[in-house]
Design an enzyme around this catalytic site. Structure first.
Site, PDB file in Angstrom:
ATOM      1  N   CYS A 110    -100.855  44.007 -31.769  1.00 28.01           N
ATOM      2  CA  CYS A 110     -99.413  44.207 -31.621  1.00 28.01           C
ATOM      3  C   CYS A 110     -98.884  45.193 -32.648  1.00 28.01           C
ATOM      4  CB  CYS A 110     -98.693  42.861 -31.721  1.00 28.01           C
ATOM      5  SG  CYS A 110     -98.965  41.988 -33.279  1.00 28.01           S
ATOM      6  N   HIS A 668     -95.783  38.567 -35.586  1.00 30.46           N
ATOM      7  CA  HIS A 668     -95.900  39.386 -34.376  1.00 30.46           C
ATOM      8  C   HIS A 668     -94.987  40.596 -34.530  1.00 30.46           C
ATOM      9  CE1 HIS A 668     -96.675  40.410 -30.233  1.00 30.46           C
ATOM     10  NE2 HIS A 668     -95.385  40.391 -29.947  1.00 30.46           N
TER      11      HIS A 668
END
Length: 1123
Positions: A110, A668
């Site tokens: 990510c 994230h």
């Protein structure tokens, strides 16, 4: 480098044979285009990309494998006249534009996906990579090539997960730290990737120039140069657009001498101002039964220990600090106890902290300690020591914290409040059970029996392993268990010693004795709400972060600096500032801070502007004059005709944000990017792409900000022509070049643009300034405010384009390239003004121009009047209708489709004969002034004609009474002295008006001699120009067109002397066939004019006015004598 088309005839060394062949082919192709023919696509070889190298390197980047040919309409590409083919763009999915494409997560990638999305929406870098403008040797720039392929696929909607997997493999190959599937910092990867691209392109940018270019080649437009030619020698693309310099100044407090150090940077890491305190809630447990629990809010210091919290709690409860026990209690029971030396940051804001007050100890006798002394034998001393230890265990008291749980082990859940008791360690199981029941007796049912029930619960010591921490009911002294000893032995300073016990009840026994008893409910004090509001509203601005980052600080005494001037150790003042600013400004918010031995993430909301970030206060002040500027900036970065004090080079607009969600241990990454096609924000979460509102961009998770400087568009970019332009963003986007390659099968962008788009967001106001400098250089023209539109700023900050279906018929035309030059002045318009002021006669004009007044230029214009004005569209406030007047104030009826009356001249039969011979011939102008005219198709045949008698009667009555109405015409005309018409004439007609001015001057000088001859022979009666005898074109009028109106001879003679001069000072009525439907290249406001069927316009009339030259976009009054 190849010479441009305009430099083919220049001097200098002879070019190699391949170049000579290409030059000849291009010259031949241009000759065919000049003749009006259109060559086939295979006849002309593709023009090499600007900066294409034919052999040895010329400096800058090396040759990229498989260079991409320049797209039609790109800077430096000759564009043939006439209608242009519709440009093709990659088609979107109807809901999202090209570029709004997600990336697959290949296992904790990510961080990589978020950075790639931000770089993909960086217009300068995306165009540089997607169009293959870099010069890298094959196989030596694998990371850059994979990144370019990935960016190109995102914008052409040809992305596949294989492309991102290959990019990850290339990154892992050259960056060992990114191998595997571990989590990484997005900033670390971003800096590594930019450094890698710089290394891939740096080696090829240092090559020597292989040949010396002729002087003519150096004078070509900057738009014909490649990115590598624009870069300084030894600089890569990353250095030129992403890198800038710090300045660290150290000032001596004694002699005030300053020492400066300069360092380059790719990213500005801004610290976030921290609060000195933070919010923490603690539940106080009082021994009284009336109010047992009270939750209070505290503002605890960030850099402190638990001892400070214990002191604050003791002050709230009014007890000594050494009598306060701090523990953590959850629905599953006790967790841990807090001691004084622990860091206060180990307690999170949401932790349930309970504070217990130690009950007063009862008066008890002092423990009789037998002095050991000297004994007769060691065996006797050992027996006495065992007896003393036994008495310590049997007679000492211990503080017990216990809570009631239903169930056993980790699955147990708490019910009822916690309790604190003081108990003797020598008690039996039955005594311990009765002591616990006495504390919870008020929570039981009234009818529940508690006598002779045997063992009701099990007791577990908290803090040890579950398997070996249960107390045995069979033990005569359960509190003397080894688990209790171990807990007391592991205690640390901070509060009295205590033992935490979990009393586990069976569910059936709990229901029989307590019913549905739940956890306790604590009452909140007013301090909880006050402290929450005070700390939750904590936020700062980006400017405050810059001020905190660049504030002046004094060196510590241990870091004293020896001043080279004073030769003494001084505690100098250190100040860090920005010396230069990059085109792409990357700002990193330092959300991860080191506090003691623990690193924490700051969730402070940093408010940053989406547009108009002013960096002027954070740039170091120059000691030189203001004219010196900020250093060696390229010429294309400096706006034209701007005051030196205008801070346009300091304004930045946001286009991408990299966000981090989570904490330091794991999280994230996502990206918020603004698409440069529709101007909308989109959220990129790996493969998920969703639209985003502007008010949702600023969050507490913002980690990396990407800003682009306004007007920082290099001339090699496809968007370089958008400065001062008013065309749509689609016609200037670099994706048009990518979508126009040969063999492209992608759909048109119009299929995406026809989808409904959300409302336009509020675009920041454009700077408005007065171009006084330009006025001085242009000969003192009348000053006019110049407004820099949306195109003046970065292309990613353009407003979203609305639906093509909702913008009217004018927006459905094919997309066209903007030919407005960024630095080149409007040369054609300037030459036109100089020509008119010089009163010179045009070259190559061997025939009479008067014939064009009575004849038409083509077969399709026979219905036009010989003296009608050229059709000009006008948009007035009253619905697009302009009031027109006849010559010398003679009105034209508004209900008449006929043309206005034009008085004739007295040239006699000779003039009439010449007019017949020269009718229908085009005027030949010098090539220098071969400007295109806007030809408006006639729609007279579409209008139902009224009876001729009624037309003549209305015209005759109106002419005699001097009515102010004017005859309606199929096209709107230009009125020189009409205020409404002047206001209604749009800027699009200015090139045409300049052409009319030229024709008027040519016409006036050509006919001066005929006026002299007419004065010599006054016996010749004046003849009307609109009579059928002088115009053979009038005899063959199209059916349905109004007949020519004749004037009585007496009336014509009476008006001849008064109107003779007005005829020649009026605009020319020529209607020449145009070769191209586009405006002159030199004019920034020249645009092709289109006519929608059904739109009304009129032919103008002749008036005595002072005409103005509007080809430069400014009004300048010229005397009538010059015409």
């Amino acid at each position: 480098m190849d010479l441009g088309p305009g430099d083919a005839a220049g001097g200098g060394p002879l070019a190699p044979r391949p170049r000579r062949r290409r030059s000849l082919r291009r010259l031949f192709s241009r000759f065919l285009l000049a003749l009006g023919s259109r060559s086939r696509p295979g006849d002309s070889p593709p023009r090499p990309q600007p900066g294409h190298c034919d052999g040895d390197g010329e400096g800058g980047f090396a040759c990229a494998p498989g260079p991409v040919p320049a797209a039609p309409g790109s800077p430096g590409e000759e564009r043939p006249p006439g209608p242009q083919p519709q440009l093709q763009l990659p088609a979107g999915d109807g809901a999202r534009p090209p570029g709004a494409q997600g990336l697959k997560n290949h296992g904790n990638t990510c961080f990589m996906n978020a950075v790639v999305q931000c770089l993909s929406n960086t217009d300068l870098l995306a165009e540089f990579l997607a169009l293959g403008r870099y010069r890298a040797a094959p196989g030596r720039a694998e990371v850059t090539e994979q990144l370019a392929a990935l960016v190109r696929a995102l914008w052409t909607r040809e992305y596949t997960p294989q492309l991102s997997a290959e990019f990850k493999n290339a990154v892992s190959k050259y960056g060992s730290q990114f191998q595997g599937n571990s989590q990484h910092d997005a900033l670390e990867f971003l800096l590594w990737l930019l450094d890698r691209v710089h290394e891939d392109l740096e080696g090829s940018s240092r090559g020597p120039v292989s040949e010396k270019l002729p002087p003519e080649a150096t004078k070509t437009s900057e738009n014909c140069l490649s990115p590598s030619a624009q870069l300084p020698l030894g600089q890569s693309f990353v250095q030129s657009h992403f890198q800038a310099q710090y300045r660290s100044s150290l000032t001596c407090p004694h002699c005030l001498k300053q020492s400066n150090t300069f360092d380059p940077f790719l990213c500005v890491s801004l610290p976030i101002p921290l609060r000195q305190t933070r919010f923490l809630s603690v539940t106080l447990v009082f021994p009284s039964k009336s109010q047992r629990f009270l939750r209070v809010g505290l503002a605890v210091p960030i850099l402190s220990t638990v001892a400070a919290l214990r002191k604050m709690v003791a002050e709230e409860g009014g007890v000594p600090a050494d009598e306060v026990i701090l523990v953590e209690l959850y629905p599953s029971g006790f967790q841990r106890s807090f001691f004084d030396e622990e860091d206060l940051n180990t307690i999170a804001e949401g932790d349930n902290v309970y504070a217990f007050q130690v009950p007063p100890s009862p008066s008890q006798g002092t423990l009789s300690a037998h002095p050991l002394g000297l004994s007769a034998s060691p065996r006797l001393a050992a027996r006495e020591g065992q007896r003393f230890s036994l008495s310590l265990h049997s007679e000492s008291k211990v503080l017990i914290l216990f809570c009631n749980l239903v169930g056993s082990g980790q699955q147990a859940s708490r019910f009822g409040p916690p309790f604190l008791i003081r108990e003797d360690r020598a008690v039996s199981w039955a005594q311990l059970q009765q002591s616990i029941l006495s504390k919870v007796r008020h929570l039981m049912k009234s009818e529940a029996p508690v006598q002779n029930l045997g063992s009701l619960f099990s007791i577990r010591v908290v803090g040890l392993s579950v398997a070996c921490s249960y107390l045995s009911p069979k033990d005569s002294r359960p509190l003397c268990h080894w688990a209790v000893d171990r807990v007391l032995h592991l205690r640390r300073p901070g509060g009295p010693p205590h033992v935490k016990l979990a009393v586990e009840w069976d569910s059936s026994v709990k229901e029989r004795l307590f019913g549905s008893l739940q956890e306790e409910r604590a009452q909140d004090a007013d301090s909880v709400w006050q402290q929450q509001q005070a700390h939750q509203q904590h936020s700062c601005t980006l400017d405050e972060c810059f001020q905190f980052y660049t504030k002046e600080e004094q060196l510590a005494q241990d870091d004293a600096w020896k001043c080279p001037h004073c030769q003494v150790l001084q505690q100098g003042m250190v100040k860090l500032s920005l010396w230069t600013l990059p085109d792409i400004l990357i700002i990193h918010l330092k959300r991860f801070c080191q506090v003691g031995e623990r690193r924490n993430k700051l969730s402070t909301l940093v408010k940053f502007p989406l547009s108009g970030l002013n960096m002027a206060p954070h740039v170091a002040q120059r000691s030189t004059s203001p004219e010196a500027g900020l250093g060696p900036w390229p010429s294309w970065k400096q706006p034209d005709c701007l005051p030196t004090s205008y801070p346009l080079d300091f304004l930045y607009d946001l286009y991408a944000v990299c966000n981090h969600h989570g904490n330091l241990q794991g999280g994230h990454y996502t990206a918020y990017c603004r698409n440069s096609l529709d101007g909308q924000w989109y959220s990129y979460d790996d493969s998920t792409v969703e639209p985003l509102r502007e008010d949702e961009v600023n969050t507490r998770g913002a980690y990396i900000l990407f800003y682009q400087k306004r007007n920082s568009i290099p001339p090699w970019s496809a968007s370089s022509s958008m400065r001062g332009s008013t065309s749509s963003s689609l016609s200037d986007h670099w994706l048009l070049r990518l979508g126009s390659h040969a063999g492209s099968t992608r759909g048109s962008l119009l299929s995406w643009s026809s989808a409904p788009c959300p409302s336009l967001p509020q675009v920041p106001d454009s700077p408005i300034f007065t171009n006084s400098l330009c006025n001085q250089e242009k000969g003192g023209l009348e000053p006019r405010r110049l407004v820099r539109g949306v195109k003046g700023r970065s292309i990613s900050m353009k407003a979203p384009t609305t639906s093509r279906a909702k913008q009217g018929p004018f927006k459905t035309m094919p997309l066209r390239w903007s030919f407005g030059s960024k630095e080149k002045p409007p040369g054609a318009s300037v030459e036109l003004v100089e020509y008119l002021e010089s009163r010179r006669r045009p070259r190559s004009t061997s025939q009479s121009i008067v014939s064009l007044l009575t004849g038409t230029a083509g077969e399709d214009e026979k219905s036009a009047s010989p003296r009608s004005n050229v059709a000009l569209p006008a948009n007035s406030e009253d619905g697009g209708r302009a009031i027109e007047r006849g010559p010398a104030g003679v009105p034209c009826p508004s209900a008449q489709p006929n043309h206005c009356l034009a008085p004739g001249n007295s040239d006699g039969p000779n003039t009439a004969r010449k007019l017949k011979e020269n009718a229908g011939q085009d005027i030949k102008l010098p090539r220098k002034f071969d400007l295109p005219l806007t030809v408006m198709p006639s729609v007279e045949h579409e209008k139902p004609a009224r009876p001729e008698g009624q037309k003549a009667m209305n015209w005759k009555e109106s002419f005699q009474m001097g009515s102010k109405s004017s005859p309606p015409s199929p096209y709107m005309g230009f009125s020189g002295n009409s205020k409404d018409s002047r206001r209604g004439t749009s800027e699009l007609d200015r090139p045409l008006q300049g052409t009319l001015t030229l024709l008027r001057s040519v016409f006036r000088k050509k006919e001066n001699r005929r006026n002299e001859r007419a004065e010599v022979s006054p016996q010749v009666p004046p003849v009307s120009l609109v009579s059928g005898g002088l115009s053979p074109a009038m005899d063959g009028q199209a059916p349905g067109s109004p007949p020519a109106l004749r004037i009585p001879e007496g009336l014509a003679r009476g008006l001849g002397s008064r109107l003779e001069r007005d005829v020649w000072s009026a605009p020319s009525s020529l209607r020449l066939p145009r070769k191209a439907s586009r405006a002159p290249r030199g004019s920034a406001l020249g645009m092709s004019q289109r006519t929608v069927p059904g739109e009304q316009a009129s032919y103008g009339t002749f008036q005595r006015v002072k005409y103005h030259t509007l080809s430069l976009g400014r009004k300048k009054t010229l005397p009538e004598s010059s015409f």
